[in-house]
Design an enzyme around this catalytic site. Structure first.
Site, short mmCIF file in Angstrom:
data_model
loop_
_atom_site.label_atom_id
_atom_site.label_comp_id
_atom_site.label_asym_id
_atom_site.label_seq_id
_atom_site.Cartn_x
_atom_site.Cartn_y
_atom_site.Cartn_z
N GLY A 294 0.55 -1.45 0.29
CA GLY A 294 0.03 0.28 -0.35
C GLY A 294 1.03 0.99 -0.34
O GLY A 294 2.15 1.63 -0.09
N ASP A 295 -0.12 2.32 -0.04
CA ASP A 295 0.79 3.81 -0.05
C ASP A 295 1.91 3.78 -1.25
O ASP A 295 2.58 4.26 -0.92
CB ASP A 295 1.41 3.70 1.19
CG ASP A 295 1.15 3.57 2.31
OD1 ASP A 295 -0.12 3.91 2.41
OD2 ASP A 295 0.96 3.32 3.44
N LYS B 299 -0.90 5.54 -5.21
CA LYS B 299 -2.11 5.13 -6.27
C LYS B 299 -2.94 6.64 -6.04
O LYS B 299 -3.48 6.11 -7.59
CB LYS B 299 -2.83 3.91 -6.05
CG LYS B 299 -2.06 2.72 -6.03
CD LYS B 299 -2.93 1.57 -5.71
CE LYS B 299 -3.39 1.87 -3.93
NZ LYS B 299 -2.07 1.72 -3.05
N GLY B 300 -3.32 6.85 -5.30
CA GLY B 300 -3.70 8.35 -5.69
C GLY B 300 -4.07 9.60 -7.04
O GLY B 300 -3.99 9.78 -7.78
N LYS B 301 -2.21 9.18 -7.05
CA LYS B 301 -1.38 10.21 -7.99
C LYS B 301 -2.00 9.58 -9.87
O LYS B 301 -2.24 10.39 -10.39
CB LYS B 301 -0.32 10.96 -7.86
CG LYS B 301 0.12 10.85 -8.80
CD LYS B 301 1.46 12.27 -9.14
CE LYS B 301 2.09 12.47 -10.74
NZ LYS B 301 3.10 13.16 -10.53
N GLY C 239 -5.96 5.92 1.92
CA GLY C 239 -5.28 7.22 1.42
C GLY C 239 -5.25 7.37 0.58
O GLY C 239 -4.03 7.14 0.90
N HIS C 240 -5.55 8.44 -0.05
CA HIS C 240 -4.97 8.37 -1.71
C HIS C 240 -5.32 9.71 -1.67
O HIS C 240 -6.10 10.65 -1.64
CB HIS C 240 -6.25 7.02 -2.75
CG HIS C 240 -5.94 6.26 -2.52
ND1 HIS C 240 -7.00 5.22 -3.95
CD2 HIS C 240 -5.53 5.71 -1.98
CE1 HIS C 240 -7.10 3.79 -3.61
NE2 HIS C 240 -5.88 4.04 -2.65
N THR C 241 -3.41 10.37 -1.71
CA THR C 241 -3.72 11.67 -2.36
C THR C 241 -3.38 11.93 -3.13
O THR C 241 -2.53 11.74 -4.21
CB THR C 241 -2.04 11.51 -1.22
OG1 THR C 241 -2.37 11.37 0.47
CG2 THR C 241 -1.28 12.98 -0.44
N GLN D 202 -5.14 0.30 -1.22
CA GLN D 202 -3.96 -1.27 -0.19
C GLN D 202 -3.40 -1.54 -1.03
O GLN D 202 -2.77 -1.00 -2.66
CB GLN D 202 -4.74 -2.27 0.87
CG GLN D 202 -5.20 -1.73 1.49
CD GLN D 202 -6.42 -1.11 2.36
OE1 GLN D 202 -7.52 -1.40 1.49
NE2 GLN D 202 -6.92 0.01 2.60
N ARG E 238 6.14 5.35 8.58
CA ARG E 238 5.42 4.33 7.86
C ARG E 238 7.10 3.81 8.19
O ARG E 238 8.27 4.46 7.87
CB ARG E 238 5.87 4.85 6.65
CG ARG E 238 4.22 5.03 5.64
CD ARG E 238 4.01 5.53 4.44
NE ARG E 238 2.20 5.91 4.27
CZ ARG E 238 2.20 6.54 3.38
NH1 ARG E 238 3.12 7.90 2.70
NH2 ARG E 238 0.74 7.09 3.45
N LEU F 146 9.71 8.75 -7.10
CA LEU F 146 11.07 8.48 -7.70
C LEU F 146 12.46 9.70 -7.07
O LEU F 146 13.55 9.65 -6.82
CB LEU F 146 11.30 8.29 -9.37
CG LEU F 146 13.11 8.05 -9.95
CD1 LEU F 146 13.67 6.56 -9.84
CD2 LEU F 146 13.06 8.36 -11.78
N THR G 70 8.05 12.04 -10.12
CA THR G 70 9.00 12.90 -10.35
C THR G 70 8.63 14.14 -9.23
O THR G 70 9.51 14.63 -8.64
CB THR G 70 9.90 12.67 -11.62
OG1 THR G 70 8.82 14.07 -12.15
CG2 THR G 70 10.72 12.10 -12.13
P1 IMP Z 1 -7.39 -3.09 8.51
O1 IMP Z 1 -7.01 -2.41 7.19
O2 IMP Z 1 -7.03 -1.72 9.42
O3 IMP Z 1 -7.01 -3.57 9.46
O4 IMP Z 1 -5.34 -2.82 8.98
C1 IMP Z 1 -4.62 -4.08 8.17
C2 IMP Z 1 -2.81 -3.86 7.76
O5 IMP Z 1 -3.03 -3.19 6.38
C3 IMP Z 1 -2.51 -2.71 8.83
O6 IMP Z 1 -1.13 -3.44 8.68
C4 IMP Z 1 -3.01 -1.32 8.08
O7 IMP Z 1 -1.69 -0.92 8.40
C5 IMP Z 1 -2.62 -2.24 6.96
N1 IMP Z 1 -3.42 -1.25 5.85
C6 IMP Z 1 -5.06 -0.84 5.53
N2 IMP Z 1 -4.88 0.44 5.04
C7 IMP Z 1 -3.56 0.62 4.42
C8 IMP Z 1 -3.21 1.50 2.97
O8 IMP Z 1 -4.17 1.93 2.81
N3 IMP Z 1 -2.26 1.55 2.81
C9 IMP Z 1 -1.34 1.22 3.96
N4 IMP Z 1 -1.36 0.08 5.15
C10 IMP Z 1 -2.29 -0.20 5.12
#
Ligand code: IMP
Length: 429
Positions: free
Chosen positions: A12-13, A16-18, A40-42, A215, A296, A323, A405
């Site tokens: 995740g993170d 993807k939002g951009k 959280g898509h920024t 995710q 993170r 990058l 970039t």
């Molecule tokens: P949950 O989805 O809240 O049940 O969390 C389960 C795991 O997924 C945890 O390690 C969270 O930090 C991770 N997680 C859930 N959503 C995201 C996301 O959008 N980005 C990154 N990690 C996520």
């Protein structure tokens, strides 16, 4: 018309939002198919930052239809809050925002259960976002969940809610929760629909669709680092079950990959950088959760992970993000395999204990001392950067079609002659 799934290839993170925001102008429909407001898509638009949690990122583009599919766990309160915030920014929802009547709802007792389970698990806790995601999906699978469509049937809602509250020993809260959900119903009913029918009819008419995954592959309930995963199908297959569409409707998956690796929450992370090195990368990349604000964990690019995601999702095209965060390093490392019990392996083990025991095998390459921030032409990238990207392509088996970039829309390199290029050309004719 093209239908493409945007998939996170790491934990995740990935940014993807951009990428979704960048591609939205080409598509008629943007659809979320799993997860919930744990995402959280920024998106940065001319210096203003938007963070979308539950609503498809496409909402920022007037006229685009945005759909929340049945595979998403919807907290109605969070949805209304997010809608209100966007409406304050003059974003219009009428006749272009839809929520599946089959999407399950997150209830207050799911939030409580999530937080209590984490407390009880102590050292073995998952490190969830605490949004009630896991317990909502538990109820879905246990066939005791409440769905968005139940907001249209207050009697059925009351009956199941009483049963559920009795099961969790909380029936005294009925008088508080039921009117709350009736209030949410008043606000959300105009948007609740059969999203599968809507989307299939749109595709029958020749409309294009961007499926917005949340995710990432390594957090997928089946294919991720179980049990340190989320509770939904974050892989490409989730787009079919999470929206009610057939697999042959989809043209392909675009994998989004950060130029290094990050992870929030607990669980193994073979190429993690600890101490000062990890902290330096975290600060450089501003790696703090868009949803929870948590720091993170950061590490080098792990080609084993991304190769695995390429396989699981049949990814042929990659979008590399952040990058520029790697600018200024003397040396950059790429994890190309693992050492497990004295032997080299090139695959990602299913067994979590084995993943915990994996030692990364690195390939070291020269960094680049200059800035790549904002570069839009591939040929203007330093030679060492191009070599790094080429190596990522070779090690993962997917072509790089897009490179980010910087956070802004125009801080992007579109590589020509790629598969993504072909998809987008088909749309613009
Ligand atoms: P949950 O989805 O809240 O049940 O969390 C389960 C795991 O997924 C945890 O390690 C969270 O930090 C991770 N997680 C859930 N959503 C995201 C996301 O959008 N980005 C990154 N990690 C996520």
């Amino acid at each position: 018309m093209a239908k493409i799934v945007i998939i996170g290839t790491q934990w995740g993170d990935e940014g993807k939002g951009k990428i979704v925001d960048l591609l939205t102008p080409y598509f008629d429909n943007i659809a979320r198919y799993q997860g919930g407001h744990n995402a959280g898509h920024t998106v940065c638009v001319k210096g203003t930052q938007f963070i979308l949690h539950l609503i498809p990122t496409g909402i920022l583009h007037p006229g685009k239809k945005c759909i929340i599919g049945n595979g998403v766990a919807v907290d109605p309160q969070a949805l209304i809050k997010e809608m209100d915030e966007l409406k304050r920014e003059h974003i219009d929802f009428s006749r272009r925002f839809f929520v599946s009547d089959r999407a399950h709802m997150i209830m207050p007792y799911h939030l409580l259960a999530d937080q209590q389970a984490e407390k009880k698990m102590g050292q073995r806790k998952i490190g969830t976002t605490g949004r009630g995601i896991g317990p909502a999906y538990i109820d879905k699978m246990a066939r005791t969940g409440l769905r968005m469509g139940d907001l249209l049937e207050p009697d059925k809602l009351a009956e199941q809610l009483k049963v559920n509250l009795t099961v969790v020993g909380n029936v005294r809260h009925f008088a508080e929760i039921y009117p709350q959900y009736l209030e949410y119903a008043q606000k959300l009913i105009p948007y609740i629909t059969d999203a599968s029918l809507l989307l299939n009819q749109a595709m029958d008419k020749g409309e294009s669709v961007l499926f917005e995954g949340a995710q990432g592959t390594m957090l997928d309930i089946d294919h991720g680092t179980y049990p340190y995963v989320t509770s939904s199908s974050a892989c490409a297959g989730g787009a079919c079950t999470g929206l009610g569409i057939g697999p042959t409707r989809i043209d392909g998956s675009l994998g989004v990959v950060k130029a290094y690796t990050t992870r929030v929450g607990n669980g193994p992370f073979p190429s993690e950088l600890h101490g000062a090195e990890g902290e330096a990368l975290r600060n450089k990349g501003a790696e703090f959760g868009a949803t929870t604000g948590r720091a993170r964990r950061c590490g080098w690019f792990d080609a084993v992970v991304v190769r695995y995601a390429v396989q699981i999702n049949d990814i042929k095209s990659l979008a590399v993000t952040k990058l520029d965060v790697l600018d200024g390093y003397d040396k950059i490392k790429l994890c190309v395999g693992y050492e497990l019990n004295g032997k080299r392996i090139d695959y990602f083990p299913a067994n979590i204990k084995q993943v915990e025991d994996c030692q990364p095998i690195y390939e070291e390459m020269p960094g680049w001392r200059c800035s790549t921030k904002g570069i839009t032409d591939y040929n203007r990238l330093p030679e060492a950067t191009r070599f790094y990207l080429k190596r990522i392509g070779e090690l993962t088996g997917a072509e790089i079609s897009l490179i980010s970039t910087g956070p802004e829309r125009d801080e992007t390199i579109f590589c020509s002659g790629t598969l993504l290029d072909g998809w987008l050309n088909r749309i613009v004719g």
